[in-house]
Write a protein that holds these residues in place. Structure first.
Motif, short mmCIF file in Angstrom:
data_model
loop_
_atom_site.label_atom_id
_atom_site.label_comp_id
_atom_site.label_asym_id
_atom_site.label_seq_id
_atom_site.Cartn_x
_atom_site.Cartn_y
_atom_site.Cartn_z
N THR A 38 0.84 -1.20 0.00
CA THR A 38 0.00 0.00 0.00
C THR A 38 0.87 1.25 0.00
O THR A 38 1.78 1.39 0.82
N VAL A 39 0.57 2.15 -0.92
CA VAL A 39 1.26 3.44 -1.01
C VAL A 39 0.23 4.54 -0.77
O VAL A 39 -0.80 4.60 -1.44
N THR A 40 0.52 5.39 0.21
CA THR A 40 -0.37 6.49 0.56
C THR A 40 0.31 7.81 0.29
O THR A 40 1.41 8.07 0.80
N PHE A 41 -0.32 8.63 -0.55
CA PHE A 41 0.18 9.94 -0.91
C PHE A 41 -0.57 10.99 -0.07
O PHE A 41 -1.79 10.90 0.08
N TYR A 42 0.15 11.98 0.45
CA TYR A 42 -0.47 13.04 1.22
C TYR A 42 -0.29 14.37 0.50
O TYR A 42 0.83 14.79 0.22
N ARG A 43 -1.42 14.99 0.19
CA ARG A 43 -1.42 16.32 -0.39
C ARG A 43 -2.18 17.23 0.56
O ARG A 43 -3.36 17.02 0.83
N ASP A 44 -1.47 18.23 1.10
CA ASP A 44 -2.07 19.12 2.10
C ASP A 44 -2.68 18.32 3.24
O ASP A 44 -3.75 18.66 3.75
N GLY A 45 -2.01 17.24 3.61
CA GLY A 45 -2.46 16.42 4.72
C GLY A 45 -3.54 15.42 4.40
O GLY A 45 -3.91 14.60 5.24
N THR A 46 -4.08 15.47 3.18
CA THR A 46 -5.15 14.56 2.78
C THR A 46 -4.57 13.31 2.14
O THR A 46 -3.81 13.41 1.16
N PRO A 47 -4.90 12.10 2.64
CA PRO A 47 -4.32 10.87 2.10
C PRO A 47 -5.07 10.34 0.89
O PRO A 47 -6.29 10.48 0.78
N MET A 48 -4.32 9.74 -0.02
CA MET A 48 -4.86 9.00 -1.17
C MET A 48 -4.04 7.73 -1.27
O MET A 48 -2.82 7.79 -1.34
N SER A 49 -4.70 6.57 -1.27
CA SER A 49 -3.99 5.30 -1.17
C SER A 49 -4.33 4.35 -2.31
O SER A 49 -5.43 4.39 -2.87
N GLY A 50 -3.39 3.48 -2.60
CA GLY A 50 -3.62 2.40 -3.54
C GLY A 50 -2.75 1.22 -3.20
O GLY A 50 -1.72 1.35 -2.53
N ARG A 51 -3.17 0.05 -3.64
CA ARG A 51 -2.36 -1.15 -3.56
C ARG A 51 -1.68 -1.35 -4.91
O ARG A 51 -2.31 -1.23 -5.96
N TYR A 52 -0.40 -1.68 -4.87
CA TYR A 52 0.40 -1.74 -6.10
C TYR A 52 1.15 -3.06 -6.21
O TYR A 52 1.70 -3.57 -5.23
N ASP A 53 1.15 -3.60 -7.43
CA ASP A 53 1.93 -4.79 -7.77
C ASP A 53 3.02 -4.42 -8.75
O ASP A 53 2.88 -3.47 -9.53
N SER A 54 4.08 -5.19 -8.73
CA SER A 54 5.19 -4.94 -9.66
C SER A 54 4.73 -5.04 -11.11
O SER A 54 3.97 -5.94 -11.48
N ASP A 55 5.19 -4.10 -11.91
CA ASP A 55 4.92 -4.12 -13.35
C ASP A 55 6.24 -4.08 -14.13
O ASP A 55 6.33 -3.50 -15.21
#
Length: 225
Positions: free
Chosen positions: A124-141
């Protein structure tokens, strides 16, 4: 298009690619070194510097897992904007072919991002923009090998979103001057929804260091070489 998407499209980096035209490197003269700003890892074998600078054989490349980038990471963009990294730019000017202001302008474009923090836990990778999280699960490509105008190369390790928030990018691509499994000490991250387009950007490469590091420690890391 949100600011996140805009900078996702910009958040790209070195140029393409695999078996085709050679594109310009995204960094200045002696780019692989100047752009690397202070790796602190040591190697015991003689080819370490050449690999770090982008000179390696294809058989040295090995697949990497997302675990190489596990952790809590902070963008260095704000440190550049507020002047914290001025000593780094002065250091580069002393050893390079540009003025401190020219380096500052170059890195302002390179580091620019509105994603101030990234947390990677498991897949799981969570990005924070202005403190707001956005997450996704990622597999190798897989990975892509990039060829630069000066003749050196780099490897982009790519991960594809398999589920998560719609606002999280479909693809993320890591570049940290390593070409085989090894824990990263900092990295450039490129993200967006078009895998191929991500490989062809040459100006913007948001850069992340561990969140546990203080500003002074980051300056020390960047001026270590």
């Amino acid at each position: 298009m949100t600011m996140f998407r805009q900078f996702g499209a910009m958040a790209l980096g070195m140029a393409l690619v695999v078996a085709g035209p050679v594109h310009a490197d995204h960094a200045p003269k002696d780019a692989a070194h100047n752009h690397a700003h202070g790796h602190d890892h040591d190697h015991d074998h003689g080819d370490a510097k050449s690999v770090h600078d982008g000179y390696f054989d294809d058989n040295q490349i090995a697949a990497r897992a997302l675990s190489d980038w596990q952790g809590d990471w902070q963008s260095v963009y704000s440190y550049l904007i507020d002047g914290t990294l001025d000593p780094v730019m002065d250091h580069k000017a002393e050893h390079g072919d540009k003025s401190a202001q020219e380096y500052r302008d170059y890195y302002e474009t390179g580091y620019k991002t509105d994603v101030e923090r990234i947390v990677i836990e498991g897949d799981t990778v969570t990005f924070y923009r202005d403190g707001t999280p956005m997450s996704g699960r990622y597999d190798s490509d897989g990975h892509e090998t990039l060829t630069y105008a000066k003749g050196n190369r780099g490897v982009r390790f790519i991960f594809r979103k398999v589920e998560g928030d719609e606002s999280a990018p479909d693809y993320i691509q890591f570049s940290d001057h390593r070409i085989a499994p090894e824990k990263s000490d900092h990295y450039h991250l490129y993200w967006g929804d078009d895998r191929a387009a991500l490989l062809d950007e040459v100006t913007n490469w948001p850069t992340y260091y561990p969140s546990a590091l203080s500003a002074d420690q980051i300056v020390a890391e960047m001026t270590a070489h």
